[in-house]
Design a protein around this motif. Structure first.
Motif, PDB file in Angstrom:
ATOM      1  N   GLU A 285       0.833  -1.187   0.000  1.00  0.00           N
ATOM      2  CA  GLU A 285       0.000   0.000   0.000  1.00  0.00           C
ATOM      3  C   GLU A 285       0.876   1.248   0.000  1.00  0.00           C
ATOM      4  N   VAL A 286       0.350   2.310  -0.617  1.00  0.00           N
ATOM      5  CA  VAL A 286       1.034   3.596  -0.563  1.00  0.00           C
ATOM      6  C   VAL A 286       0.816   4.189   0.827  1.00  0.00           C
ATOM      7  N   ASP A 287       1.904   4.498   1.504  1.00  0.00           N
ATOM      8  CA  ASP A 287       1.821   5.051   2.856  1.00  0.00           C
ATOM      9  C   ASP A 287       1.886   6.572   2.766  1.00  0.00           C
ATOM     10  N   GLU A 288       0.749   7.224   2.991  1.00  0.00           N
ATOM     11  CA  GLU A 288       0.700   8.675   2.902  1.00  0.00           C
ATOM     12  C   GLU A 288       0.876   9.342   4.261  1.00  0.00           C
ATOM     13  N   SER A 289       0.988   8.563   5.316  1.00  0.00           N
ATOM     14  CA  SER A 289       1.096   9.134   6.657  1.00  0.00           C
ATOM     15  C   SER A 289       2.396   9.925   6.805  1.00  0.00           C
ATOM     16  N   GLY A 290       2.267  11.129   7.294  1.00  0.00           N
ATOM     17  CA  GLY A 290       3.449  11.958   7.532  1.00  0.00           C
ATOM     18  C   GLY A 290       4.101  12.474   6.276  1.00  0.00           C
ATOM     19  N   SER A 291       3.472  12.243   5.112  1.00  0.00           N
ATOM     20  CA  SER A 291       4.056  12.683   3.845  1.00  0.00           C
ATOM     21  C   SER A 291       3.362  13.958   3.371  1.00  0.00           C
ATOM     22  N   GLU A 292       4.097  14.781   2.669  1.00  0.00           N
ATOM     23  CA  GLU A 292       3.521  15.976   2.076  1.00  0.00           C
ATOM     24  C   GLU A 292       4.167  16.225   0.726  1.00  0.00           C
ATOM     25  N   ARG A 293       3.530  17.043  -0.066  1.00  0.00           N
ATOM     26  CA  ARG A 293       4.055  17.359  -1.386  1.00  0.00           C
ATOM     27  C   ARG A 293       5.467  17.917  -1.268  1.00  0.00           C
ATOM     28  N   SER A 294       6.290  17.589  -2.242  1.00  0.00           N
ATOM     29  CA  SER A 294       7.663  18.084  -2.209  1.00  0.00           C
ATOM     30  C   SER A 294       8.157  18.381  -3.618  1.00  0.00           C
ATOM     31  N   LEU A 295       9.086  19.300  -3.709  1.00  0.00           N
ATOM     32  CA  LEU A 295       9.641  19.735  -4.996  1.00  0.00           C
ATOM     33  C   LEU A 295      11.158  19.682  -4.922  1.00  0.00           C
ATOM     34  N   PHE A 296      11.765  19.038  -5.939  1.00  0.00           N
ATOM     35  CA  PHE A 296      13.221  18.888  -5.992  1.00  0.00           C
ATOM     36  C   PHE A 296      13.733  19.451  -7.320  1.00  0.00           C
ATOM     37  N   ARG A 297      14.960  19.955  -7.288  1.00  0.00           N
ATOM     38  CA  ARG A 297      15.579  20.489  -8.509  1.00  0.00           C
ATOM     39  C   ARG A 297      16.826  19.687  -8.851  1.00  0.00           C
ATOM     40  N   ILE A 298      16.990  19.398 -10.137  1.00  0.00           N
ATOM     41  CA  ILE A 298      18.203  18.775 -10.667  1.00  0.00           C
ATOM     42  C   ILE A 298      18.886  19.831 -11.517  1.00  0.00           C
TER      43      ILE A 298
ATOM     44  N   SER B  21       8.471  22.102   0.272  1.00  0.00           N
ATOM     45  CA  SER B  21       7.577  21.036   0.712  1.00  0.00           C
ATOM     46  C   SER B  21       6.292  21.669   1.202  1.00  0.00           C
ATOM     47  N   GLY B  22       5.228  20.874   1.244  1.00  0.00           N
ATOM     48  CA  GLY B  22       3.942  21.419   1.647  1.00  0.00           C
ATOM     49  C   GLY B  22       3.295  22.175   0.507  1.00  0.00           C
ATOM     50  N   LYS B  23       3.171  23.471   0.624  1.00  0.00           N
ATOM     51  CA  LYS B  23       2.563  24.299  -0.414  1.00  0.00           C
ATOM     52  C   LYS B  23       3.585  24.581  -1.514  1.00  0.00           C
ATOM     53  N   LEU B  24       3.257  24.201  -2.746  1.00  0.00           N
ATOM     54  CA  LEU B  24       4.151  24.402  -3.881  1.00  0.00           C
ATOM     55  C   LEU B  24       3.583  25.472  -4.805  1.00  0.00           C
ATOM     56  N   GLU B  25       4.481  26.238  -5.410  1.00  0.00           N
ATOM     57  CA  GLU B  25       4.093  27.278  -6.364  1.00  0.00           C
ATOM     58  C   GLU B  25       4.744  26.994  -7.714  1.00  0.00           C
ATOM     59  N   LYS B  26       3.991  27.188  -8.802  1.00  0.00           N
ATOM     60  CA  LYS B  26       4.561  26.941 -10.124  1.00  0.00           C
ATOM     61  C   LYS B  26       5.700  27.902 -10.438  1.00  0.00           C
ATOM     62  N   SER B  27       5.717  29.045  -9.778  1.00  0.00           N
ATOM     63  CA  SER B  27       6.792  30.017  -9.987  1.00  0.00           C
ATOM     64  C   SER B  27       8.142  29.469  -9.529  1.00  0.00           C
ATOM     65  N   MET B  28       8.129  28.363  -8.761  1.00  0.00           N
ATOM     66  CA  MET B  28       9.373  27.747  -8.300  1.00  0.00           C
ATOM     67  C   MET B  28      10.083  27.002  -9.429  1.00  0.00           C
ATOM     68  N   LEU B  29       9.360  26.694 -10.509  1.00  0.00           N
ATOM     69  CA  LEU B  29       9.951  26.023 -11.661  1.00  0.00           C
ATOM     70  C   LEU B  29      10.644  27.053 -12.541  1.00  0.00           C
ATOM     71  N   ASN B  30      11.702  26.624 -13.236  1.00  0.00           N
ATOM     72  CA  ASN B  30      12.320  27.505 -14.225  1.00  0.00           C
ATOM     73  C   ASN B  30      12.804  26.691 -15.415  1.00  0.00           C
ATOM     74  N   SER B  31      12.939  27.344 -16.540  1.00  0.00           N
ATOM     75  CA  SER B  31      13.226  26.678 -17.814  1.00  0.00           C
ATOM     76  C   SER B  31      14.614  26.071 -17.887  1.00  0.00           C
ATOM     77  N   LYS B  32      15.530  26.459 -16.998  1.00  0.00           N
ATOM     78  CA  LYS B  32      16.926  26.040 -17.118  1.00  0.00           C
ATOM     79  C   LYS B  32      17.220  24.692 -16.467  1.00  0.00           C
ATOM     80  N   ASP B  33      16.270  24.159 -15.661  1.00  0.00           N
ATOM     81  CA  ASP B  33      16.556  22.949 -14.886  1.00  0.00           C
ATOM     82  C   ASP B  33      15.461  21.895 -15.054  1.00  0.00           C
TER      83      ASP B  33
END
Length: 378
Positions: free
Chosen positions: A277-290, A304-316
């Protein structure tokens, strides 16, 4: 249901979870040339008209999966599924390509499926959106392709075709869910597999039994009845069909049924466990950059938590993990190294998470909008 050969062992359940899937999106993948893709016989004619096409991986080769078995998968195999469609009011052919990994699929099989998915993407001029699916954790998009998804034990060499009664191996199928989300899974042919909350079909070839738990939903009962009629049709109407109801006043009363006497007392030691089963307990949305802006590749969590699309950029390249689905988002100016290593980083991230089996979808900055991706930022 597994075919055992001396000296060989059944693949470890979800062995891919602990392995290195860096080949997907690596230098090796990206060296697949258009010419090589054009030479793959399986791709000839693929994606030229709307519809679903499925292939199974057999000994490093892509082989056609019979249309009559679409929606049926073996947990010892890996498959490639191509959906070609035209949006309403448009005329351009669009594509989604998925590779599906069974729990007991070998590294050779799922590795080839991932590699060949990239090749098919190349063949179709990089137009498809690529997805990874794992048994029991398929995306809503994938499930929408089929009326029912049935997962069977073993590999496709065991076959769905009807066989002579004296050769037929019994199967017990469990129907579980509500509405359109009824999951059909083969479970061990044992008394302990039965429960009062679901519906089962006990398939003995010449005899077909629908076994209704006292708490089973009407959706489960109806889907099982539909499935039962198809099994009977596959056997040219020669099967005898019988409905069995659990006694409301005597839970587990199926054990009194002579019709189920062929069931084992309990599961064998090597029988599959229940789905992870997918364990969602204690998990929240997250954003990572490469990013390789510093001169070398770096993988960094930036939110983590609240994500904004402005956090994305075309270079990564970015990983957007909403706990039930992971998206690899590639900016239009991302470097080759960032693109090549994105899936390897995604795989490593999921390995260390509580939800390693969730679907993975690869998007580019110019991809058509995907609702679940957009919702991750709301």
């Amino acid at each position: 249901m597994f075919l055992y050969v001396s000296g060989l062992r059944k693949a470890k359940k979800y062995d891919w979870k602990d392995s290195n899937m860096a080949l997907f999106g690596s230098d090796t993948d990206r060296k697949v040339k258009k010419e090589s893709a054009m030479e793959e016989p399986a791709w000839q004619g693929a994606g030229q008209a709307p519809g679903i096409k499925i292939w199974r991986i057999v000994k490093f080769k892509v082989t056609d999966w019979p249309k009559e078995d679409y929606g049926r998968f073996y947990n010892g195999d890996s498959y490639i599924i191509l959906n070609t469609y035209v949006e309403e009011g448009g005329d351009e052919l669009l594509h989604d390509v998925h590779f599906w990994i069974g729990k007991n699929s070998t590294q050779d099989e799922y590795g080839t499926a991932a590699y060949k998915t990239v090749e098919l993407d190349t063949f179709l001029d990089d137009k498809p959106v690529q997805h990874r699916e794992t048994e029991g954790h398929e995306s809503d998009m994938f499930k929408s392709y089929f009326e029912t998804i049935t997962t069977m034990k073993g590999g496709a060499d065991t076959g769905f075709r009807r066989v002579q009664p004296e050769e037929y191996k019994a199967r017990l199928l469990k129907f579980c869910g509500t509405g359109k989300n009824i999951k059909v899974t083969e479970v061990p042919t044992a008394w302990s597999s039965l429960n009062s909350d679901d519906v089962f079909i006990f398939d003995l070839g010449r005899e077909l039994y629908q076994v209704n738990g006292q708490n089973a939903t009407k959706d489960e009962r109806f889907k099982a009845l539909q499935y039962l009629q198809k099994l009977k049709a596959d056997n040219k109407g020669k099967s005898e069909v019988l409905d069995l109801e659990e006694d409301e006043n005597n839970k587990g009363s199926f054990k009194k049924c002579q019709e189920l006497s062929a069931l084992k007392d309990d599961r064998d030691d090597d029988d599959d466990e229940d789905d992870d089963e997918v364990d969602e307990s204690g998990s929240e949305r997250s954003l990572f950059r490469i990013s390789d802006e510093s001169g070398h590749l770096e993988f960094t969590q930036i939110a983590s938590g609240k994500l904004e699309k402005s956090m994305l950029n075309s270079k990564d390249v970015f990983l957007v993990d909403n706990v039930t689905h992971l998206f690899i988002w590639t900016g239009k100016e991302a470097s080759i190294d960032e693109r090549r290593n994105a899936f390897a980083y995604a795989h490593k991230h999921l390995q260390g998470s509580k939800h390693p089996f969730i679907p993975v979808t690869c998007l580019t900055e110019t991809s058509k909008p995907v609702k679940e991706f957009e919702d991750a930022f709301n």
